[in-house]
Write a protein that holds these residues in place. Structure first.
Motif, PDB file in Angstrom:
ATOM      1  N   ARG A  93      42.929  36.389  45.477  1.00  0.00           N
ATOM      2  CA  ARG A  93      42.409  37.756  45.433  1.00  0.00           C
ATOM      3  C   ARG A  93      41.393  37.908  44.311  1.00  0.00           C
ATOM      4  O   ARG A  93      41.378  37.124  43.363  1.00  0.00           O
ATOM      5  CB  ARG A  93      43.553  38.763  45.235  1.00  0.00           C
ATOM      6  CG  ARG A  93      44.476  38.874  46.441  1.00  0.00           C
ATOM      7  CD  ARG A  93      45.565  39.881  46.215  1.00  0.00           C
ATOM      8  NE  ARG A  93      46.480  39.937  47.352  1.00  0.00           N
ATOM      9  CZ  ARG A  93      47.650  40.556  47.340  1.00  0.00           C
ATOM     10  NH1 ARG A  93      48.051  41.172  46.239  1.00  0.00           N
ATOM     11  NH2 ARG A  93      48.421  40.567  48.414  1.00  0.00           N
ATOM     12  N   HIS A  94      40.588  38.927  44.430  1.00  0.00           N
ATOM     13  CA  HIS A  94      39.571  39.171  43.416  1.00  0.00           C
ATOM     14  C   HIS A  94      40.194  39.781  42.154  1.00  0.00           C
ATOM     15  O   HIS A  94      41.049  40.662  42.232  1.00  0.00           O
ATOM     16  CB  HIS A  94      38.490  40.110  43.954  1.00  0.00           C
ATOM     17  CG  HIS A  94      37.403  39.387  44.678  1.00  0.00           C
ATOM     18  ND1 HIS A  94      37.608  38.790  45.908  1.00  0.00           N
ATOM     19  CD2 HIS A  94      36.107  39.134  44.338  1.00  0.00           C
ATOM     20  CE1 HIS A  94      36.487  38.220  46.306  1.00  0.00           C
ATOM     21  NE2 HIS A  94      35.566  38.408  45.371  1.00  0.00           N
ATOM     22  N   PHE A  95      39.742  39.261  41.028  1.00  0.00           N
ATOM     23  CA  PHE A  95      40.078  39.829  39.729  1.00  0.00           C
ATOM     24  C   PHE A  95      38.848  40.580  39.233  1.00  0.00           C
ATOM     25  O   PHE A  95      37.763  40.006  39.109  1.00  0.00           O
ATOM     26  CB  PHE A  95      40.453  38.716  38.747  1.00  0.00           C
ATOM     27  CG  PHE A  95      40.750  39.193  37.358  1.00  0.00           C
ATOM     28  CD1 PHE A  95      42.013  39.677  37.035  1.00  0.00           C
ATOM     29  CD2 PHE A  95      39.765  39.172  36.378  1.00  0.00           C
ATOM     30  CE1 PHE A  95      42.285  40.121  35.757  1.00  0.00           C
ATOM     31  CE2 PHE A  95      40.038  39.621  35.097  1.00  0.00           C
ATOM     32  CZ  PHE A  95      41.305  40.104  34.785  1.00  0.00           C
ATOM     33  N   THR A  96      39.011  41.862  38.970  1.00  0.00           N
ATOM     34  CA  THR A  96      37.869  42.697  38.596  1.00  0.00           C
ATOM     35  C   THR A  96      37.888  42.988  37.109  1.00  0.00           C
ATOM     36  O   THR A  96      38.912  43.413  36.555  1.00  0.00           O
ATOM     37  CB  THR A  96      37.888  44.028  39.379  1.00  0.00           C
ATOM     38  OG1 THR A  96      37.868  43.737  40.779  1.00  0.00           O
ATOM     39  CG2 THR A  96      36.682  44.883  39.013  1.00  0.00           C
ATOM     40  N   SER A  97      36.745  42.735  36.460  1.00  0.00           N
ATOM     41  CA  SER A  97      36.575  43.093  35.050  1.00  0.00           C
ATOM     42  C   SER A  97      35.419  44.079  34.941  1.00  0.00           C
ATOM     43  O   SER A  97      34.491  44.061  35.757  1.00  0.00           O
ATOM     44  CB  SER A  97      36.289  41.848  34.201  1.00  0.00           C
ATOM     45  OG  SER A  97      35.153  41.169  34.694  1.00  0.00           O
ATOM     46  N   ALA A  98      35.499  44.977  33.950  1.00  0.00           N
ATOM     47  CA  ALA A  98      34.483  46.019  33.838  1.00  0.00           C
ATOM     48  C   ALA A  98      34.201  46.322  32.371  1.00  0.00           C
ATOM     49  O   ALA A  98      35.062  46.157  31.500  1.00  0.00           O
ATOM     50  CB  ALA A  98      34.945  47.281  34.557  1.00  0.00           C
ATOM     51  N   SER A  99      32.974  46.737  32.123  1.00  0.00           N
ATOM     52  CA  SER A  99      32.551  47.172  30.792  1.00  0.00           C
ATOM     53  C   SER A  99      31.900  48.550  30.923  1.00  0.00           C
ATOM     54  O   SER A  99      30.861  48.694  31.572  1.00  0.00           O
ATOM     55  CB  SER A  99      31.557  46.177  30.188  1.00  0.00           C
ATOM     56  OG  SER A  99      30.978  46.708  29.005  1.00  0.00           O
TER      57      SER A  99
END
Length: 338
Positions: A93-99
């Motif tokens: 599955r996709h692992f989402t990171s955000a700034s």
């Protein structure tokens, strides 16, 4: 005539032959006399049990060529994956990171070790002689298991899974294993699969990394193996896909092969099979080809038959078919179109 039936201890020598010929990755068919003997005895005990709910039972079937008295294949149903020990797989599955500061959000596919599929019914151990690949015999070997589930539904889960053998080359090398598993076990892929068949996949799985593995960090050859089917596993995949099984976000721990999933209500051989009364006739004007089984437990039998069948009416079977199915006039049989 070919008939699918529960395994017996007298099948052991021929099962050893099937095990030697089976595809690397079919770990439930180990080429080891004592392990096969244990597997047979466990299956016999499972068929003997008077149970009315889902448990640890394992149902092992063989496909017998009656005229030649030779086994042409085998397949299994494990009633509950993860009942006696954890059933490990990799969740893709996709692992989402955000700034917030940079206003950037980025998703990266990642593989995580999990036990999400515990509790599902597992189809496994599919192997058929090369001479019968692409014939109705392969459909019988795979789908008759599903008809058995239809006849004894309380023994199984509401959802069924199966792992399709992933890609490895002609020398038995798996790029996925070489990029991942081999870093934690100094073993070639065939040896790792052999150990899983002889012992358990749990002891290897528990040494795998417990943190996510980011797919872009794997070599491209390994990435290309994620969800990829070994050419010799394509027929097993195709049969179940036609049954209504679909791929999901889980892959095999060692070779990256796909996992198929279906709910019982959506499986063709379960949802569309019908039970009617058998009648003996030697004058069958066949208009179609069908899978036919009895609904027995220990004496379960299934065959492929050309019939003139209409739902709700008696099923005309020849004496030879009745003998193969171990039924007589008036018995209930289960029928589904091939």
């Amino acid at each position: 005539m070919l008939v699918l039936r529960p395994v017996e201890l007298t099948d052991l020598p021929q099962l050893q032959r099937l095990a030697r010929e089976s595809l690397v990755g079919v770990t439930s068919l180990p080429d080891d006399t004592e392990r096969l003997r244990e597997r047979i005895l466990d299956s016999c005990a499972s068929f003997d049990k008077d149970v009315h709910n889902q448990g640890p039972e394992n149902y092992f079937f063989v496909l017998e060529d009656l005229p030649r008295q030779r086994l042409a294949g085998c397949s299994e149903i494990l009633a509950t994956a993860g009942f006696n020990e954890p059933f490990y797989s990799l969740r893709n599955r996709h692992f989402t990171s955000a700034s917030r500061e940079l206003n950037i959000e980025h998703g990266v596919p990642a593989l995580s070790l999990c036990q999400d599929l515990n509790g599902h019914t597992l189809l496994r151990g599919f192997h058929i002689d090369a001479a019968f690949v692409g014939t109705p015999a392969a459909e019988l070997l795979s789908r008759a298991r599903l008809m058995f589930i239809a006849a004894h539904a309380p023994r199984f889960a509401e959802a069924v899974i199966t792992e399709i053998v992933g890609y490895s080359d002609d020398e038995g090398q798996s790029p996925f294993w070489d990029a991942l598993g081999k870093h934690f076990f100094d073993l070639p892929y065939p040896e790792a699969e052999r150990l899983c068949g002889l012992e358990s996949r749990t002891f290897l799985a528990e040494l795998m990394p417990q943190y996510p593995i980011y797919v872009p960090m794997l070599p491209q050859a390994a990435q290309d193996c994620i969800g990829r089917i070994h050419p010799d596993g394509q027929e097993a995949f195709d049969i179940l896909e036609r049954e209504g099984f679909e791929t999901n976000s889980y892959i095999d721990l060692f070779d990256g092969g796909p996992t198929l999933y279906a709910r019982l209500a959506g499986i063709r051989s379960i949802a569309q099979s019908r039970t009617d009364t058998a009648t003996i006739s030697e004058d069958i004007d066949a208009h179609g080809r069908y899978l036919v089984s009895n609904d027995s437990l220990k004496e379960y039998r299934a065959i492929v038959a050309d019939l003139d069948y209409n739902a709700g009416r008696p099923v005309a079977l020849s004496a030879e078919m009745c003998t193969a199915l171990n039924v007589t006039e008036g018995h209930q049989v289960r029928v589904v179109a091939l």
